[in-house]
Design a protein around this motif. Structure first.
Motif, PDB file in Angstrom:
ATOM      1  N   THR A 100       0.830  -1.208   0.000  1.00 54.77           N
ATOM      2  CA  THR A 100       0.000   0.000   0.000  1.00 54.77           C
ATOM      3  C   THR A 100       0.863   1.257   0.000  1.00 54.77           C
ATOM      4  O   THR A 100       0.569   2.220  -0.720  1.00 54.77           O
ATOM      5  CB  THR A 100      -0.941  -0.006   1.225  1.00 54.77           C
ATOM      6  OG1 THR A 100      -1.745  -1.188   1.173  1.00 54.77           O
ATOM      7  CG2 THR A 100      -1.850   1.209   1.231  1.00 54.77           C
ATOM      8  N   ASN A 133       0.720   4.122  -2.922  1.00 60.45           N
ATOM      9  CA  ASN A 133       0.474   5.527  -2.587  1.00 60.45           C
ATOM     10  C   ASN A 133       1.622   6.416  -3.042  1.00 60.45           C
ATOM     11  O   ASN A 133       1.394   7.524  -3.535  1.00 60.45           O
ATOM     12  CB  ASN A 133       0.224   5.688  -1.088  1.00 60.45           C
ATOM     13  CG  ASN A 133      -1.143   5.204  -0.674  1.00 60.45           C
ATOM     14  OD1 ASN A 133      -2.107   5.339  -1.413  1.00 60.45           O
ATOM     15  ND2 ASN A 133      -1.240   4.625   0.508  1.00 60.45           N
ATOM     16  N   HIS A 154      -8.764   4.727  -0.355  1.00 60.26           N
ATOM     17  CA  HIS A 154      -8.984   5.897  -1.213  1.00 60.26           C
ATOM     18  C   HIS A 154     -10.466   6.153  -1.462  1.00 60.26           C
ATOM     19  O   HIS A 154     -10.805   7.005  -2.298  1.00 60.26           O
ATOM     20  CB  HIS A 154      -8.242   5.722  -2.540  1.00 60.26           C
ATOM     21  CG  HIS A 154      -6.768   5.894  -2.406  1.00 60.26           C
ATOM     22  ND1 HIS A 154      -6.145   7.102  -2.544  1.00 60.26           N
ATOM     23  CD2 HIS A 154      -5.796   5.005  -2.084  1.00 60.26           C
ATOM     24  CE1 HIS A 154      -4.842   6.957  -2.343  1.00 60.26           C
ATOM     25  NE2 HIS A 154      -4.619   5.694  -2.056  1.00 60.26           N
ATOM     26  N   ALA A 162     -12.457   4.493  -3.100  1.00 57.50           N
ATOM     27  CA  ALA A 162     -12.584   4.364  -4.552  1.00 57.50           C
ATOM     28  C   ALA A 162     -13.342   3.094  -4.917  1.00 57.50           C
ATOM     29  O   ALA A 162     -13.218   2.066  -4.247  1.00 57.50           O
ATOM     30  CB  ALA A 162     -11.192   4.335  -5.191  1.00 57.50           C
ATOM     31  N   LEU A 185     -10.136   6.183  -9.412  1.00 60.01           N
ATOM     32  CA  LEU A 185      -9.584   7.197  -8.509  1.00 60.01           C
ATOM     33  C   LEU A 185     -10.122   8.579  -8.830  1.00 60.01           C
ATOM     34  O   LEU A 185      -9.636   9.568  -8.284  1.00 60.01           O
ATOM     35  CB  LEU A 185      -8.059   7.195  -8.590  1.00 60.01           C
ATOM     36  CG  LEU A 185      -7.402   5.888  -8.144  1.00 60.01           C
ATOM     37  CD1 LEU A 185      -5.939   5.869  -8.521  1.00 60.01           C
ATOM     38  CD2 LEU A 185      -7.583   5.693  -6.651  1.00 60.01           C
ATOM     39  N   ARG A 226     -10.891  10.606  -5.900  1.00 65.69           N
ATOM     40  CA  ARG A 226      -9.672  11.137  -5.262  1.00 65.69           C
ATOM     41  C   ARG A 226      -9.263  12.441  -5.932  1.00 65.69           C
ATOM     42  O   ARG A 226      -8.922  13.405  -5.277  1.00 65.69           O
ATOM     43  CB  ARG A 226      -8.539  10.112  -5.378  1.00 65.69           C
ATOM     44  CG  ARG A 226      -7.172  10.655  -4.989  1.00 65.69           C
ATOM     45  CD  ARG A 226      -6.080   9.642  -5.301  1.00 65.69           C
ATOM     46  NE  ARG A 226      -5.709   9.659  -6.686  1.00 65.69           N
ATOM     47  CZ  ARG A 226      -4.614  10.244  -7.170  1.00 65.69           C
ATOM     48  NH1 ARG A 226      -3.796  10.871  -6.372  1.00 65.69           N
ATOM     49  NH2 ARG A 226      -4.325  10.210  -8.435  1.00 65.69           N
TER      50      ARG A 226
END
Length: 176
Positions: A98, A102, A138, A140, A168, A171
């Motif tokens: 992760t 990111n 996120h 998402a 995304l 985001r």
């Protein structure tokens, strides 16, 4: 409790873009991360050299313990395709997958990314868990469908790969 204390004593892995000289070490890492498909050492070297803006390595005490190869889809540069995620057994349980995903999204090369895609076989529980966790973190949407099929694309020599898409866009709207 002992495992938790051990994690706190470990230094945090350093994340960086790969360089060509990392290719052989990445090749070795992928070889110990079953069930990942092994590419040639040359392939990993080219990934490090040509796609360093969209790939990431994690180092711990000078050793490469994590790797993500990814690229912007040529016909859709708003999509980051994650080709492979490898985490050394020495670095598992740190949330490194992760962290690396990111870190990629924070790169200038990924500033316009609205979707992340990858392919995963149905039996790869670790990859499904990673990408579901990433999508949840996120907020998402995540979707999947059979994409590269065992009979049609792999001559029955490899399990079907499911295209996983993480939208995304939300985001991006929140960041604006």
């Amino acid at each position: 409790m002992a495992k938790t204390l051990e994690l706190f004593r470990k230094a945090a892995p350093a994340l960086r873009a790969p360089v060509a000289e990392d290719g052989a070490d990445i090749w070795e890492l992928v070889r110990v991360c079953k069930p990942l498909d092994e590419n040639s050492m040359y392939c990993n070297l080219v990934q490090c050299d040509h796609f360093s803006d969209t790939c990431v390595v994690a180092e711990l005490d000078g050793e490469i313990v994590g790797w993500i190869s990814a690229y912007l889809v040529p016909k859709d540069p708003e999509t980051l395709f994650v080709w492979q995620v490898a985490v050394s057994p020495k670095a598992r349980g740190l949330g490194l997958g992760t962290q690396m995903l990111n870190a990629l999204l924070k790169r200038e090369a990924c500033a316009d990314v609205k979707r992340m895609q990858t392919t995963i076989t149905a039996d790869n529980d670790a990859s499904w868990a990673l990408f579901r966790k990433f999508a949840k973190g996120h907020e998402a949407a995540i979707d999947s469908e059979a994409h590269f099929k065992k009979a049609e694309h792999f001559r029955e020599l490899h399990n079907t790969e499911h295209m996983v898409t993480i939208d995304l866009g939300e985001r991006m709207r929140k960041a604006a």
